[in-house]
Write an enzyme that holds these catalytic residues in place. Structure first.
Site, short mmCIF file in Angstrom:
data_model
loop_
_atom_site.label_atom_id
_atom_site.label_comp_id
_atom_site.label_asym_id
_atom_site.label_seq_id
_atom_site.Cartn_x
_atom_site.Cartn_y
_atom_site.Cartn_z
N GLU A 1 43.23 41.21 25.48
CA GLU A 1 41.84 41.20 25.01
C GLU A 1 41.80 41.55 23.52
O GLU A 1 42.25 42.64 23.14
CB GLU A 1 41.02 42.22 25.81
CG GLU A 1 40.86 41.79 27.27
CD GLU A 1 40.59 42.96 28.22
OE1 GLU A 1 40.32 44.08 27.73
OE2 GLU A 1 40.68 42.75 29.44
N PHE B 1 43.75 49.63 28.19
CA PHE B 1 43.91 51.01 28.64
C PHE B 1 44.59 50.99 30.01
O PHE B 1 44.23 50.18 30.86
CB PHE B 1 42.55 51.72 28.76
CG PHE B 1 41.90 51.98 27.44
CD1 PHE B 1 42.20 53.14 26.71
CD2 PHE B 1 41.01 51.08 26.89
CE1 PHE B 1 41.61 53.37 25.48
CE2 PHE B 1 40.41 51.30 25.66
CZ PHE B 1 40.71 52.45 24.95
N HIS C 1 39.23 56.42 30.54
CA HIS C 1 39.98 55.90 29.38
C HIS C 1 40.97 56.92 28.83
O HIS C 1 41.35 56.86 27.68
CB HIS C 1 39.01 55.51 28.25
CG HIS C 1 38.07 54.41 28.59
ND1 HIS C 1 36.95 54.60 29.36
CD2 HIS C 1 38.08 53.09 28.26
CE1 HIS C 1 36.30 53.45 29.48
NE2 HIS C 1 36.98 52.52 28.84
N PHE D 1 42.83 50.69 33.33
CA PHE D 1 42.30 49.44 33.89
C PHE D 1 43.28 48.78 34.88
O PHE D 1 43.03 47.70 35.38
CB PHE D 1 41.98 48.42 32.78
CG PHE D 1 41.05 48.93 31.70
CD1 PHE D 1 40.25 50.06 31.91
CD2 PHE D 1 40.96 48.28 30.48
CE1 PHE D 1 39.41 50.53 30.91
CE2 PHE D 1 40.12 48.75 29.48
CZ PHE D 1 39.34 49.88 29.69
N GLU E 1 41.73 41.64 33.42
CA GLU E 1 43.11 42.12 33.46
C GLU E 1 43.92 41.38 34.52
O GLU E 1 45.11 41.16 34.38
CB GLU E 1 43.14 43.63 33.73
CG GLU E 1 42.80 44.48 32.51
CD GLU E 1 41.31 44.49 32.17
OE1 GLU E 1 40.50 44.07 33.01
OE2 GLU E 1 40.97 44.90 31.05
#
Lengths: 333, 371
Positions: A29, A93, A139, A96, A70
């Protein structure tokens, strides 16, 4: 040789491997940013700027901005690896991983085994982990134990700029899936790093301090904490060994035991949740193999078994700190 | 300030050294110390080694505690040769410390940095200390070494000479694209290096493979080379421990490499994990393994050396000194037999293949006397 940050070392490793081998592609991303728009291109270079500049050298064909999914990123990377590419996929991160864990657990990690060794999956998954950025509980997690639990994946946690570059090049050249974990607090640490390409083999822990009185074992971000405490103890007349694991899977068991046996007093510093983490695993290893060399109970400095707090004072209290490591050491010195 | 007081300071061993700590004092306050006697044991980021006294004198005062890291150049002790009052000593120390400025990399500028030049498609990394001096010395390290091997020699000799130390191709921070490891080719690189730096006369100090290169250079470029100091040179006999070279190339872990490096020294305890790690980091750079193999092929096969330089060395008309550790495990010291009697030969007891680090001040004296 020149002074580089951890961030620059990772960027340089990617640039050099992309130059050396055209099968190396980067995807994730906003790894460049701006794909398919009329706006600024390479606006991001990853959320913290680690992949910035790759686009200008290698273009959209090899620096691929993906949709926010993801599952698709990891699926695409693993499939591409099976066909002969060497993808470096970014899972922004590590938190995820929840939505793409099947790709890692049941697909990527199993291909070599399920196809009788005839398929290789040279995929590198880069991901950020760890607390300290006030980014709250989805996160900030330190989830490497969830990967070390799975056979078929290698788990890499560089602690400094030199290791960041050498271990990433090794990850890309390795024929198996590798989770390469970057601690968010380390991006700006600097060090002398060779300008040439070089590798550091997996399963080789590194002694960053040598001492006689106590042994600290750290990984990733906690290595720096251990080094600082070792230096503080030195000024108080006690010398400490510090072992940086570098890779958690494979694990350099010989060096762990060697480090423990040298002093007989061990403090393990691990930022991950305390149940079934690296600290408990190493502690069990040392107790099984080197029990008679221990002169005191093994100390484990970890967070409590709670989500990472969003409140800054609570987050500070939650994370392993120099003070906590120092106090743990003092209890057994 | 009393003229009769002498400041003893933290030495600088190699360009990278910024700090050092005293591990152990080997002399006590009140002792008479002779120049060259071991004074203290010093630990840096890279090595632990004994520091020899730079002067004769009476050790009046130790100025720092053990295990405390201090910058290079810091006052560590005061010598005097007569009875001087404590007050005067204190005044000397406080004046020294007031005037002492920690060497700043930026401020030290070019003089303190590695430099690089291109010779064709090969980039050569080198250090140059003592530029204002007239006579030139060039240090050439051995197989698998680098210019830091001269950390106990270059700085010291730069007080009297304009000193250069280079990383040979395939080594240190020079290019790792060696295609020809022959002594002829390497000697030509030495010559090119000198031309490029506008050096018309130079004294060579070489170790092992680097000493072989030095001999070859002296034969091929007679106008350039003024003298040779050779430490455990290749090319003067048949025997060599091939397994050292083989294992140096193939060892991939600390565990495998440590016993290989231990062969270099008479006292193998000198090898620390840091030293092993440093060699491993070098070996792991792309291109190094291949370069080392190419150079090894030019040195020996089946424990037999390829190069025979004895006759050429005997025919040289320049001053030549040879230094060899009696306990050299790599190349035996009896290769000094049947050499021209004009050649000065020093065999050092309890010393291995690395005389320039194991007995640095002795080697430094010999280098000075050769030139």
């Amino acid at each position: 040789m020149s002074v580089k940050s951890y961030r620059d070392a990772i960027n340089e490793a990617l640039l050099q491997e992309m130059k050396k081998d055209e099968n190396v592609v980067v995807m994730g991303e906003d790894v460049a940013g701006g794909a398919g728009t009329n706006g600024e291109q390479d606006a991001w270079g990853g959320v913290l700027g680690v992949t910035k500049g790759l686009l200008g050298h290698y273009g959209r064909e090899r620096v691929i901005d993906t949709p926010i999914t993801e599952t698709a990123i990891l699926g695409m990377a693993s499939g591409a690896a099976l066909t002969g590419l060497r993808p470096v996929a970014e899972l922004m991160f590590v938190d995820f991983m929840g939505v793409c864990f099947d790709q890692i657990l049941n697909q990527t990690a199993k291909f070599r085994y399920m196809f009788g060794g005839k398929a290789v999956t040279p995929v590198t998954i880069r991901t950020m982990y760890g607390g300290g950025l006030r980014a709250a509980s989805q996160h900030s997690q330190c989830l490497y134990p969830m990967f070390t639990h799975v056979p078929g994946i290698k788990v890499v946690v560089p602690s400094c700029a030199y290791d960041a570059k050498g271990l990433l090049i090794q990850s890309i050249r390795d024929d198996d899936p590798v989770i390469y974990m970057e601690h968010k607090n380390l991006y700006d640490v600097t060090q002398e790093v060779p300008d040439e390409s070089y590798t550091i083999p997996f399963g080789e822990a590194n002694f960053t301090r040598e001492g006689k009185d106590i042994t600290f074992i750290g990984m990733g971000q906690t290595v720096g904490i251990c080094n600082k405490v070792a230096d503080k103890l030195k000024s108080e007349g006690k010398s400490a060994t510090v072992l940086d694991l570098r890779t958690l899977s494979p694990l350099d068991e010989d060096s762990v035991l060697e480090a423990a046996e040298e002093t007989g007093k061990v403090v393990i510093v691990d930022e991950s949740y305390p149940r079934c983490n690296m600290a408990t695993d190493l502690s069990a290893l040392i107790c099984q193999e080197s029990f008679s060399s221990l002169k005191a109970p093994i100390k484990m400095v970890t967070p409590p078994h709670t989500p990472v707090p969003f409140s800054p004072p609570l987050e500070d209290l939650y994370l392993p700190s120099e003070e906590k490591v120092y106090n743990a050491a003092k209890e057994i010195l | 300030m009393s003229e009769s007081l002498i400041a003893i300071t933290m030495p600088k061993w190699g360009l990278a050294m910024k700090e050092g700590a005293i591990l152990q004092w080997l002399k006590n306050e009140g002792d008479e110390v002779k120049k060259g006697e071991t004074l203290v044991e010093i630990e840096t980021d890279k090595v632990v080694n004994e520091m020899e006294s730079p002067e004769d004198g009476k050790l009046l005062k130790k100025c720092i505690e053990t295990d405390i890291r201090v910058p290079v150049g810091s006052l560590i002790a005061v010598y005097g040769n007569e009875s001087i009052s404590d007050e005067e000593i204190e005044k000397f120390i406080s004046e020294f410390n007031e005037n002492f400025v920690v060497e700043d990399d930026e401020a030290a500028g070019e003089a303190n940095k590695y430099e690089k030049i291109m010779l064709g498609d090969i980039e050569i990394n080198f250090s140059n200390i003592g530029e204002e001096k007239e006579k030139n010395i060039l240090f050439i390290h051995g197989f698998g070494g680098d210019l830091n091997n001269w950390m106990f020699n270059q700085e010291e000799l730069s007080k009297d000479y304009n000193t250069f130390a280079i990383d040979l191709p395939g080594h240190g921070q020079s290019s790792k694209n060696v295609t020809d490891g022959s002594l002829k080719n390497m000697a030509k690189i030495i010559n090119d290096f000198c031309s490029k730096n506008n050096i018309s006369k130079i004294n060579l100090v070489g170790h092992s493979y680097g000493a072989g290169i030095a001999i070859q250079a002296a034969c091929d470029f007679k106008d350039l080379i003024e003298s040779l100091t050779l430490i455990s040179p290749i090319g003067l006999g048949k025997e060599i421990d091939d397994s050292y070279l083989e294992d140096f190339i193939t060892s991939e872990s600390r565990r495998d490499l440590k016993p290989v490096l231990e062969k270099l020294y008479a006292n193998s305890e000198i090898i620390t994990r840091d030293m092993v790690n440093e060699v491993l980091s070098y070996k792991r750079i792309d291109g190094v393994e291949n370069s080392l193999k190419i150079m090894k092929d030019q040195i020996s096969k089946s424990n037999t050396q390829h190069n025979e330089l004895k006759d050429q060395l005997n025919a040289l008309e320049i001053p030549v000194s040879i230094i060899w550790g009696k306990n050299d495990n790599i190349i035996p010291s009896n290769h000094t037999e049947k050499l021209n009697e004009k050649i000065s030969i020093q065999i050092i007891e309890n010393c291995g293949h690395m005389a320039h680090t194991e007995y640095a001040s002795k080697v430094n004296e010999i280098i000075k006397s050769t030139n």
